[in-house]
Design a protein around this motif. Structure first.
Motif, short mmCIF file in Angstrom:
data_model
loop_
_atom_site.label_atom_id
_atom_site.label_comp_id
_atom_site.label_asym_id
_atom_site.label_seq_id
_atom_site.Cartn_x
_atom_site.Cartn_y
_atom_site.Cartn_z
N ALA A 85 60.12 73.03 37.80
CA ALA A 85 60.10 71.57 37.95
C ALA A 85 61.08 70.98 36.94
CB ALA A 85 58.70 71.04 37.71
N PRO A 86 61.53 69.75 37.17
CA PRO A 86 62.50 69.14 36.25
C PRO A 86 62.00 69.08 34.81
CG PRO A 86 62.26 67.82 38.25
CD PRO A 86 61.20 68.88 38.30
N TYR A 87 62.95 69.30 33.89
CA TYR A 87 62.71 69.16 32.45
C TYR A 87 61.59 70.06 31.93
CZ TYR A 87 65.37 64.97 33.63
OH TYR A 87 66.31 64.11 34.13
N GLY A 88 61.33 71.16 32.61
CA GLY A 88 60.29 72.08 32.15
C GLY A 88 58.89 71.50 32.20
N MET A 89 58.67 70.51 33.09
CA MET A 89 57.39 69.80 33.13
C MET A 89 56.21 70.74 33.38
SD MET A 89 55.72 67.08 32.68
CE MET A 89 57.08 65.98 32.40
N MET A 90 56.40 71.76 34.22
CA MET A 90 55.29 72.68 34.49
C MET A 90 54.94 73.47 33.23
SD MET A 90 55.61 73.98 38.40
CE MET A 90 53.89 74.41 38.52
N PHE A 91 55.94 73.84 32.46
CA PHE A 91 55.71 74.55 31.20
C PHE A 91 54.91 73.68 30.24
CE2 PHE A 91 57.10 74.96 26.76
CZ PHE A 91 56.63 76.22 26.46
N ALA A 128 48.09 72.04 37.36
CA ALA A 128 48.15 71.12 38.50
C ALA A 128 49.00 69.89 38.19
CB ALA A 128 46.73 70.69 38.89
N LEU A 129 48.79 69.31 37.01
CA LEU A 129 49.58 68.12 36.63
C LEU A 129 51.07 68.46 36.53
CD1 LEU A 129 47.24 66.49 33.97
CD2 LEU A 129 47.71 65.67 36.29
N GLY A 130 51.37 69.67 36.09
CA GLY A 130 52.76 70.10 36.02
C GLY A 130 53.42 70.15 37.38
N GLU A 131 52.61 70.39 38.41
CA GLU A 131 53.16 70.37 39.78
C GLU A 131 53.24 68.96 40.33
OE1 GLU A 131 52.02 71.79 44.30
OE2 GLU A 131 51.34 73.04 42.63
N TYR A 132 52.20 68.14 40.10
CA TYR A 132 52.12 66.84 40.76
C TYR A 132 52.93 65.74 40.08
CZ TYR A 132 48.18 69.17 43.03
OH TYR A 132 47.39 70.05 43.72
N ILE A 133 53.00 65.75 38.75
CA ILE A 133 53.72 64.68 38.04
C ILE A 133 55.17 64.54 38.51
CG2 ILE A 133 54.67 64.07 35.76
CD1 ILE A 133 51.92 64.83 34.59
N PRO A 134 55.93 65.65 38.64
CA PRO A 134 57.31 65.49 39.10
C PRO A 134 57.43 64.90 40.51
CG PRO A 134 57.02 67.61 38.05
CD PRO A 134 55.66 67.02 38.21
N PHE A 135 56.44 65.18 41.37
CA PHE A 135 56.48 64.62 42.73
C PHE A 135 56.32 63.10 42.72
CE2 PHE A 135 54.75 68.88 44.42
CZ PHE A 135 56.03 69.36 44.64
N ILE A 136 55.68 62.56 41.68
CA ILE A 136 55.42 61.12 41.63
C ILE A 136 56.47 60.40 40.77
CG2 ILE A 136 53.74 59.34 40.96
CD1 ILE A 136 51.54 61.46 41.36
N TRP A 137 56.70 60.90 39.56
CA TRP A 137 57.52 60.16 38.59
C TRP A 137 58.89 60.78 38.29
CZ3 TRP A 137 52.11 60.63 37.18
CH2 TRP A 137 51.39 59.45 37.38
N MET A 138 59.22 61.90 38.91
CA MET A 138 60.50 62.54 38.60
C MET A 138 61.24 62.92 39.89
SD MET A 138 58.92 65.02 35.67
CE MET A 138 60.28 65.29 34.58
N GLN A 139 61.14 62.06 40.88
CA GLN A 139 61.68 62.39 42.20
C GLN A 139 63.20 62.58 42.19
OE1 GLN A 139 60.24 59.60 45.12
NE2 GLN A 139 58.12 60.24 44.86
N ASP A 140 63.92 61.69 41.52
CA ASP A 140 65.39 61.83 41.48
C ASP A 140 65.81 63.11 40.77
OD1 ASP A 140 65.71 59.48 42.86
OD2 ASP A 140 65.95 58.24 41.05
N ALA A 141 65.13 63.42 39.68
CA ALA A 141 65.44 64.65 38.95
C ALA A 141 65.13 65.87 39.82
CB ALA A 141 64.64 64.70 37.65
N TYR A 142 64.05 65.81 40.61
CA TYR A 142 63.70 66.91 41.51
C TYR A 142 64.80 67.10 42.56
CZ TYR A 142 59.59 69.91 42.07
OH TYR A 142 58.71 70.95 42.02
N ARG A 143 65.25 65.99 43.13
CA ARG A 143 66.30 66.07 44.15
C ARG A 143 67.59 66.65 43.55
NH1 ARG A 143 64.08 60.84 45.43
NH2 ARG A 143 62.84 61.01 47.35
N SER A 144 67.94 66.19 42.35
CA SER A 144 69.15 66.71 41.69
C SER A 144 69.03 68.20 41.41
CB SER A 144 69.38 65.98 40.36
OG SER A 144 69.57 64.62 40.59
N MET A 145 67.85 68.64 41.04
CA MET A 145 67.63 70.04 40.72
C MET A 145 67.79 70.93 41.96
SD MET A 145 64.24 71.62 38.86
CE MET A 145 63.30 72.24 40.25
N LEU A 146 67.39 70.42 43.13
CA LEU A 146 67.37 71.23 44.35
C LEU A 146 68.50 70.93 45.32
CD1 LEU A 146 63.53 71.08 45.10
CD2 LEU A 146 64.79 72.97 44.07
#
Length: 199
Positions: A85-91, A128-146
């Motif tokens: 996930a972006p910025y190591g959020m899951m870690f 779980a929060l490491g998976e869900y937080i990026p889907f809500i508040w880090m969408q642009d970073a997720y798109r850039s990553m993938l």
């Protein structure tokens, strides 16, 4: 002689934590790679892992004489998830859940069912929060990553981003806690059966 026995126990405990942490990582990744490419199932992945994690934690913690089982296993799992996930959020979320879980496990009396449920639940909610937080508040970073990924993960992530909201995240976290507690109860049965067979 007593110091040697203590050191020997500590070494055995560290090896036990390492073995169970490796088992937890391998099972977690097998489950994730088996069902994680189906968008609806990806969202409930932490719930499924809650059952498995609850069992693994109970069996591991039942024999430990040193603290750190929940924290170390969460840290090792978090390292494996750093790039997911972006910025190591899951870690960061997984490790934070492990830290809180380990503290509460110790405060609530270690080895009790209640302490194991609470400690394991925080570890799994962190995941779980490491998976869900990026889907809500880090969408642009997720798109850039993938954006350059050809495996179809971007489409799966887009689907999840459209579904996951704060209320959905809360419901899924509650489900993760519930299933982790069920996993702990199941793990307790395994431990009791193992102890009765050993006698």
């Amino acid at each position: 002689m007593r110091n040697q026995t203590k050191e020997s126990r500590r070494l055995k405990d560290l090896i036990r934590i390492g073995v169970f942490s490796a088992l937890w990582v391998v099972i977690g990744f097998l489950v994730a790679f088996t069902i994680g490419f189906f968008p609806p199932i990806l969202l409930v992945l932490p719930c499924v892992l809650g059952i498995i994690g609850g069992i693994v934690y109970v069996v591991m913690l039942s024999k430990l004489t040193i603290p750190g089982g929940i924290l170390i296993s969460s840290f090792l799992l978090g390292i494996c998830l750093f790039t997911m996930a972006p910025y190591g959020m899951m870690f960061f979320c997984t490790v934070a859940g492990g830290v809180i879980g380990e503290i509460l496990y110790s405060v609530l009396g270690r080895r009790t069912t209640k302490a194991t449920m609470v400690g394991s639940s925080f570890a799994l909610v962190g995941l779980a929060l490491g998976e869900y937080i990026p889907f809500i508040w880090m969408q642009d970073a997720y798109r850039s990553m993938l954006v350059n990924d050809d495996s179809g993960l971007l489409e799966i992530a887009e689907w999840c981003m459209n579904i996951v909201s704060v209320p959905v995240m809360i419901v899924l976290c509650v489900a993760t806690v519930t299933l982790t507690c069920l996993g702990v109860l199941w793990g307790n049965k395994i431990v009791k059966k193992r102890l009765s067979n050993a006698e």
